[in-house]
Design an enzyme around this catalytic site. Structure first.
Site, PDB file in Angstrom:
ATOM      1  N   CYS A 196       0.787  -1.231   0.000  1.00 53.36           N
ATOM      2  CA  CYS A 196       0.000   0.000   0.000  1.00 53.36           C
ATOM      3  C   CYS A 196       0.817   1.279   0.000  1.00 53.36           C
ATOM      4  O   CYS A 196       1.997   1.283   0.301  1.00 53.36           O
ATOM      5  CB  CYS A 196      -0.897   0.044   1.237  1.00 53.36           C
ATOM      6  SG  CYS A 196      -1.881  -1.426   1.445  1.00 53.36           S
TER       7      CYS A 196
ATOM      8  N   GLY B 160       0.002   0.323  -5.088  1.00 56.97           N
ATOM      9  CA  GLY B 160      -1.252  -0.415  -4.965  1.00 56.97           C
ATOM     10  C   GLY B 160      -2.216   0.003  -6.053  1.00 56.97           C
ATOM     11  O   GLY B 160      -2.558   1.168  -6.144  1.00 56.97           O
TER      12      GLY B 160
ATOM     13  N   ASN C 168      -0.133   1.025   5.805  1.00 57.00           N
ATOM     14  CA  ASN C 168       0.789   0.305   4.924  1.00 57.00           C
ATOM     15  C   ASN C 168       1.630  -0.621   5.787  1.00 57.00           C
ATOM     16  O   ASN C 168       2.255  -0.171   6.745  1.00 57.00           O
ATOM     17  CB  ASN C 168       1.676   1.293   4.167  1.00 57.00           C
ATOM     18  CG  ASN C 168       2.766   0.606   3.326  1.00 57.00           C
ATOM     19  OD1 ASN C 168       3.847   1.152   3.153  1.00 57.00           O
ATOM     20  ND2 ASN C 168       2.495  -0.583   2.819  1.00 57.00           N
ATOM     21  N   GLY C 169       1.629  -1.898   5.411  1.00 56.84           N
ATOM     22  CA  GLY C 169       2.427  -2.863   6.170  1.00 56.84           C
ATOM     23  C   GLY C 169       1.564  -4.038   6.570  1.00 56.84           C
ATOM     24  O   GLY C 169       0.451  -4.212   6.076  1.00 56.84           O
TER      25      GLY C 169
ATOM     26  N   CYS D 181      12.938  -2.212   4.908  1.00 58.85           N
ATOM     27  CA  CYS D 181      12.733  -3.207   3.836  1.00 58.85           C
ATOM     28  C   CYS D 181      13.678  -2.913   2.675  1.00 58.85           C
ATOM     29  O   CYS D 181      13.541  -1.911   1.994  1.00 58.85           O
ATOM     30  CB  CYS D 181      11.286  -3.158   3.363  1.00 58.85           C
ATOM     31  SG  CYS D 181      11.007  -4.146   1.880  1.00 58.85           S
TER      32      CYS D 181
ATOM     33  N   TYR E 102      12.982  -2.954  -5.778  1.00 61.46           N
ATOM     34  CA  TYR E 102      11.872  -2.996  -6.727  1.00 61.46           C
ATOM     35  C   TYR E 102      10.719  -2.039  -6.424  1.00 61.46           C
ATOM     36  O   TYR E 102      10.181  -1.403  -7.317  1.00 61.46           O
ATOM     37  CB  TYR E 102      11.296  -4.419  -6.785  1.00 61.46           C
ATOM     38  CG  TYR E 102       9.964  -4.501  -7.493  1.00 61.46           C
ATOM     39  CD1 TYR E 102       9.901  -4.473  -8.884  1.00 61.46           C
ATOM     40  CD2 TYR E 102       8.766  -4.567  -6.777  1.00 61.46           C
ATOM     41  CE1 TYR E 102       8.675  -4.517  -9.540  1.00 61.46           C
ATOM     42  CE2 TYR E 102       7.546  -4.613  -7.431  1.00 61.46           C
ATOM     43  CZ  TYR E 102       7.503  -4.591  -8.815  1.00 61.46           C
ATOM     44  OH  TYR E 102       6.303  -4.623  -9.452  1.00 61.46           O
TER      45      TYR E 102
ATOM     46  N   CYS F 119       7.442 -12.820   2.469  1.00 57.02           N
ATOM     47  CA  CYS F 119       7.484 -11.606   3.290  1.00 57.02           C
ATOM     48  C   CYS F 119       6.216 -11.534   4.134  1.00 57.02           C
ATOM     49  O   CYS F 119       5.124 -11.710   3.619  1.00 57.02           O
ATOM     50  CB  CYS F 119       7.559 -10.375   2.396  1.00 57.02           C
ATOM     51  SG  CYS F 119       7.500  -8.829   3.336  1.00 57.02           S
TER      52      CYS F 119
ATOM     53  N   CYS G  95      15.951  -5.139   6.837  1.00 54.02           N
ATOM     54  CA  CYS G  95      15.325  -6.465   6.878  1.00 54.02           C
ATOM     55  C   CYS G  95      15.698  -7.142   5.565  1.00 54.02           C
ATOM     56  O   CYS G  95      15.433  -6.614   4.486  1.00 54.02           O
ATOM     57  CB  CYS G  95      13.806  -6.358   6.977  1.00 54.02           C
ATOM     58  SG  CYS G  95      12.981  -7.978   6.817  1.00 54.02           S
TER      59      CYS G  95
ATOM     60  N   CYS H 236      13.522 -11.921   3.127  1.00 54.82           N
ATOM     61  CA  CYS H 236      13.138 -12.618   1.888  1.00 54.82           C
ATOM     62  C   CYS H 236      14.336 -13.291   1.229  1.00 54.82           C
ATOM     63  O   CYS H 236      14.176 -14.219   0.438  1.00 54.82           O
ATOM     64  CB  CYS H 236      12.410 -11.679   0.932  1.00 54.82           C
ATOM     65  SG  CYS H 236      13.252 -10.132   0.580  1.00 54.82           S
TER      66      CYS H 236
HETATM   67  P1  5GP Z   1       9.115 -13.346 -12.552  1.00 55.63           P
HETATM   68  O1  5GP Z   1       9.907 -13.313 -13.806  1.00 55.63           O
HETATM   69  O2  5GP Z   1       9.861 -13.924 -11.438  1.00 55.63           O
HETATM   70  O3  5GP Z   1       7.773 -13.990 -12.784  1.00 55.63           O
HETATM   71  O4  5GP Z   1       8.785 -11.834 -12.161  1.00 55.63           O
HETATM   72  C1  5GP Z   1       9.820 -10.967 -11.878  1.00 55.63           C
HETATM   73  C2  5GP Z   1       9.421  -9.579 -12.291  1.00 55.63           C
HETATM   74  O5  5GP Z   1       8.379  -9.111 -11.426  1.00 55.63           O
HETATM   75  C3  5GP Z   1      10.559  -8.604 -12.166  1.00 55.63           C
HETATM   76  O6  5GP Z   1      10.628  -7.893 -13.376  1.00 55.63           O
HETATM   77  C4  5GP Z   1      10.182  -7.670 -11.044  1.00 55.63           C
HETATM   78  O7  5GP Z   1      10.444  -6.328 -11.413  1.00 55.63           O
HETATM   79  C5  5GP Z   1       8.720  -7.872 -10.855  1.00 55.63           C
HETATM   80  N1  5GP Z   1       8.353  -7.941  -9.421  1.00 55.63           N
HETATM   81  C6  5GP Z   1       9.156  -8.115  -8.355  1.00 55.63           C
HETATM   82  N2  5GP Z   1       8.450  -8.133  -7.208  1.00 55.63           N
HETATM   83  C7  5GP Z   1       7.170  -7.949  -7.553  1.00 55.63           C
HETATM   84  C8  5GP Z   1       5.978  -7.837  -6.800  1.00 55.63           C
HETATM   85  O8  5GP Z   1       5.965  -7.918  -5.577  1.00 55.63           O
HETATM   86  N3  5GP Z   1       4.836  -7.639  -7.523  1.00 55.63           N
HETATM   87  C9  5GP Z   1       4.831  -7.539  -8.886  1.00 55.63           C
HETATM   88  N4  5GP Z   1       3.674  -7.337  -9.537  1.00 55.63           N
HETATM   89  N5  5GP Z   1       5.945  -7.625  -9.613  1.00 55.63           N
HETATM   90  C10 5GP Z   1       7.103  -7.837  -8.970  1.00 55.63           C
HETATM   91 MG    MG Z   2      10.683  -5.933 -13.459  1.00 55.77          MG
END
Ligand code: 5GP
Ligand code: MG
Length: 472
Positions: A5, A31, A105-106, A243, A249, A389, A440, A443
């Site tokens: 969030c 979100g 958020n959290g 985090c 990301y 997580c 942290c 993961c």
């Molecule tokens: P994978 O290839 O493992 O299916 O997806 C990895 C991609 O998802 C990466 O490009 C990364 O930027 C993105 N990503 C990483 N963490 C998350 C997340 O928590 N949610 C979403 N929607 N995308 C994520």
């Molecule tokens: Mg990506």
């Protein structure tokens, strides 16, 4: 339950709700499932919320109704299902001492214990949100005022919480003692603003003042700003647990979180990756958009050219079209298209910020092969993700995390690349502009900085108050 969030609060501005709305636009990446704003005009509280993106939940008519100089807002990512609509935030409750609106958020890690305790003492819980629990604690015991009740909450709650509460005419911005999620304080004209990330301040022309400290509640009312600190809890080792995945990301690269630039952190990760895992190739390319900044760092570090050989389509929004058998990997194809003339016959290094399930990476790599590349070397700007997580990032259960179940060689084969290397834990931590003990990294390591309740009751499981717990 997923709690993924963004939060904002504004006090003392004639256009408070409008500013909250613009700030939510900047926080949309935190979100995309629902959005909401509650405002107060010193007589009445107003609330507008709904499922969907900020731009579709609000229109001029809705914003006009959100009157008053005090407002809080929320964007939320959640799972689909019938319970979703009633879980949209801000959560607003009315009672005899006024109202409380909550944007959270959290993720609390002791929500099962807390809800049992509350139900045993007669509370009736309305939603499956752990955010609701704090409202119950706040309205209990009518003798004390909120300022007296808020600090003891720090010793009740465990896990990650960056709360923005609107309680009658005041805003309370509260961050857990470990500081898992970011929360920043700013100013616009004579009004105070709090938001998950500083990119929200840039959007509305606010100036960043400082972060809300871990274990601090900042109370903003007509008399200005008051800061209250948590009593040190002697049972817990006092430490921060920022985090690290916010840098890798989640946060926007134009934000400063935990006081440091996300963009710079991502570039540093890319540079460290180039140093740890060099390989001969014609050029470096990112998997856009999240891989862009680490790729830039990798290119700088390796001295190789950077090519933007994937074009991202920015107009798709959320796709409701299901992939048909005719168009394989539709969702990936519609989002990213490789440029054949740049790629044909080339040896390429693709930089990805993270691999979660490995499924999108696999499709993207397949598209590169179809475009005629001769070698693909994949470099990932964080270590393998091996543990879920419990603090608010939407990571799947251990079963779905590819690195929890396969070796790096098996992942390489699954994705279909010629080589696959991840940044080491040490490389990641040394890329940060803060001390390594501040983060942290659960993961990546499975070392959770708080206790995780491993055996929730059946009732709690049904309510899904403890997300992902079955797969610890
Ligand atoms: P994978 O290839 O493992 O299916 O997806 C990895 C991609 O998802 C990466 O490009 C990364 O930027 C993105 N990503 C990483 N963490 C998350 C997340 O928590 N949610 C979403 N929607 N995308 C994520
Ligand atoms: Mg990506």
């Amino acid at each position: 339950m997923k709690e993924y969030c963004g939060v904002v609060g504004i006090h003392g501005h004639k256009d408070a709700a409008r500013l909250a709305y613009l700030a939510l636009y900047a926080l949309q990446h935190r979100g995309e499932e629902s959005a909401g704003i509650a405002s107060y005009d010193y007589k009445k509280v107003h609330l507008h919320k709904g499922m969907g993106l900020v731009g579709s939940v609000f229109n001029e008519e809705a914003l006009k109704k959100l009157k008053g100089p005090v407002a809080i807002g929320h964007v939320r990512y959640s799972t689909t299902g019938s319970s979703v609509t009633k879980n949209v935030q801000p959560l607003l409750i009315n009672h005899k001492k006024g109202f409380i609106a909550v944007a959270h958020n959290g993720n609390l890690t002791n929500s099962v214990e807390l809800s049992n305790e509350l139900e045993d003492s007669g509370s009736i819980l309305q939603t499956t949100m752990d955010s609701e629990l704090i409202v119950h604690y706040l309205v209990k015991d009518h003798k004390n005022n909120y300022r007296e009740k808020i600090v003891p909450m720090f010793s009740k709650l465990e896990g990650a919480y960056s709360f923005v509460l609107m309680i009658n005419d005041a805003i309370y911005a509260m961050r857990d003692p470990m500081g898992f999620r970011p929360l920043c304080l700013g100013k616009i004209d004579s009004a105070y603003v709090v938001a998950s990330e500083t990119c929200a301040f840039d959007m509305i022309g606010a100036t960043y003042i400082r972060d809300i400290d871990p274990g601090e509640v900042v109370i903003i009312d007509r008399n200005g700003l008051t800061s209250l600190k948590a009593q040190p809890n002697t049972d817990l080792v006092p430490r921060h647990a920022f985090c690290i995945f916010e840098y890798i990301y989640f946060s926007r690269p134009d934000s400063n979180i935990f006081t440091k630039s996300v963009y710079m952190a991502r570039k540093n990760l890319g540079r460290a990756l180039a140093k740890e895992h060099p390989v001969k190739a014609d050029f470096v390319m990112p998997i856009p958009d999240s891989g862009n900044y680490a790729a830039l760092g990798y290119a700088e570090g390796s001295g190789l050219p950077l090519e933007m050989a994937y074009v991202r389509n920015h107009y798709i929004g959320r796709t409701f079209i299901q992939p048909s058998q005719l168009i394989r990997d539709f969702k990936v194809r519609v989002k990213l298209n490789p440029i054949r003339d740049v790629l044909k016959g080339k040896k390429v290094i693709i930089v990805e910020d993270s691999i979660v399930r490995g499924t999108t990476s696999r499709s993207r790599v397949r598209a590169l092969r179809e475009a005629g590349v001769s070698e693909i070397h994949m470099r990932v700007s964080c270590p393998p993700l091996v543990s879920p997580c419990f603090y608010g990032i939407d990571f799947p259960t251990k079963k779905e995390l590819i690195a929890a179940n396969k070796s790096i060689e098996e992942i390489r084969q699954f994705i279909g690349v010629d080589s696959l290397k991840y940044l080491s834990l040490d490389g990641m931590l040394s890329s940060m502009m803060l001390d390594r003990g501040e983060f942290c990294t659960a993961c990546f390591t499975g070392n959770y900085p708080t206790k995780i309740c491993k055996a929730p009751s059946k009732k709690a499981l049904e309510r899904k108050l403890c997300k992902g717990i079955r797969d610890v």
